[in-house]
Design a protein around this motif. Sequence first.
Motif, PDB file in Angstrom:
ATOM      1  N   THR A  26       0.544  -1.376  -0.430  1.00 56.92           N
ATOM      2  CA  THR A  26       0.012  -0.159   0.489  1.00 56.92           C
ATOM      3  C   THR A  26       0.492   2.074  -0.083  1.00 56.92           C
ATOM      4  O   THR A  26       2.271   1.001   0.184  1.00 56.92           O
ATOM      5  CB  THR A  26      -0.557  -0.110   0.996  1.00 56.92           C
ATOM      6  N   GLU A  27       0.222   2.380  -0.141  1.00 54.63           N
ATOM      7  CA  GLU A  27       1.177   3.221  -0.453  1.00 54.63           C
ATOM      8  C   GLU A  27       1.755   4.335   0.936  1.00 54.63           C
ATOM      9  O   GLU A  27       2.524   4.551   0.957  1.00 54.63           O
ATOM     10  CB  GLU A  27       0.268   4.517  -1.072  1.00 54.63           C
ATOM     11  N   PRO A  32       1.597  -4.325   4.982  1.00 54.07           N
ATOM     12  CA  PRO A  32       0.728  -3.819   5.473  1.00 54.07           C
ATOM     13  C   PRO A  32       1.455  -5.254   6.976  1.00 54.07           C
ATOM     14  O   PRO A  32       1.563  -6.003   6.682  1.00 54.07           O
ATOM     15  CB  PRO A  32      -0.959  -5.117   4.791  1.00 54.07           C
ATOM     16  N   GLY A  69      -4.686  -3.724   4.776  1.00 55.83           N
ATOM     17  CA  GLY A  69      -4.128  -2.644   4.856  1.00 55.83           C
ATOM     18  C   GLY A  69      -4.196  -2.209   6.151  1.00 55.83           C
ATOM     19  O   GLY A  69      -2.702  -2.393   6.578  1.00 55.83           O
ATOM     20  N   ASP A  70      -4.131  -1.023   6.279  1.00 52.02           N
ATOM     21  CA  ASP A  70      -3.612   0.379   7.998  1.00 52.02           C
ATOM     22  C   ASP A  70      -3.825  -0.920   9.059  1.00 52.02           C
ATOM     23  O   ASP A  70      -3.488  -0.831   9.912  1.00 52.02           O
ATOM     24  CB  ASP A  70      -4.415   0.938   8.077  1.00 52.02           C
ATOM     25  N   PRO A 273      -0.905   0.901  -5.480  1.00 52.54           N
ATOM     26  CA  PRO A 273      -0.556  -0.722  -4.928  1.00 52.54           C
ATOM     27  C   PRO A 273      -1.164  -1.551  -5.792  1.00 52.54           C
ATOM     28  O   PRO A 273      -1.412  -1.607  -7.181  1.00 52.54           O
ATOM     29  CB  PRO A 273      -2.121  -0.178  -3.987  1.00 52.54           C
TER      30      PRO A 273
END
Length: 285
Positions: A26-27, A32, A69-70, A273
């Motif tokens: 991911t940017e 992750p 993701g986050d 991504p």
Amino acid sequence: MGTVSELWRYPVKSMRGDRVAETAVTERWGLPGDRGWVIRDEDAGELRSAKKWAELLQFHARYVEEPQGDATPTIEIDFPDGSSMRSDDDTVHEALSAALGRRVTLWPRRPVDDHEHYRRRAVDEADLRTQLGLGPDDPFPEYSDMPEDVLTELGYYATPRGTYFDAMPLSLLTSTAMASLQAAVPDAAIDPRRFRKNLIVTHEPGGDGHPEFDWVGRQLAIGEVTCEVVMRISRCRMVTLPQADLPHDRSVLRSLARDNGAEFGVYLRALSPGTIREGDEVRLV
């Protein structure tokens, strides 16, 4: 320019991590879950890494479920005495404090606006030289190639807020650079684990030097992902520290300082991504 031969993710800053066969990129977060957790020194009120507490490298952390993701899911930590404990155990802070001999807490990533969590405390010059592995007369790194926003953050915070990265979300090292270092210190154990990079790229056989340095300012296509190569990485005492079966070895940093100004590997920033897998081609765009 080569192929991705190894992918590494480190759930807890400065603890040992694991090699993965494929991963999303991911940017903002890079891989992750990479550096998704940290140890905080509650007496000093500051985040800690192995630059200051070398014994953190004797712990090993893994995710109980795959991060997306986050998210920073529950982790399991293997302690140096062979015991294990999950981050959702109510006694994990006490167990880590006992093992480290200090009053510590374990934290997942906090929001950008939690300024006090990330705040950098005053560091005297002698302590900073020790963390960076510098002698009394060695010059400090200039970090002149670091993006201004990141450099500003690190003037006030231990890590860029919202992350536990040293500076940037992705890092890369070539097999050629490792082979060149091995030739310079033939008795040292030159192993990717020493350098804690996310991507190890097998470059053309028989090459020498540090080809990734020539990629700075360029873009790389890696699998489905396009990355900008931002800057060289200035190394510190962490590359000399023991972990698992790797011994303590000061010759590694001495060689890097003598031959490369202590720079080894490069930082990347993902521009788009996607997924990266071991075996993916790496191409200059």
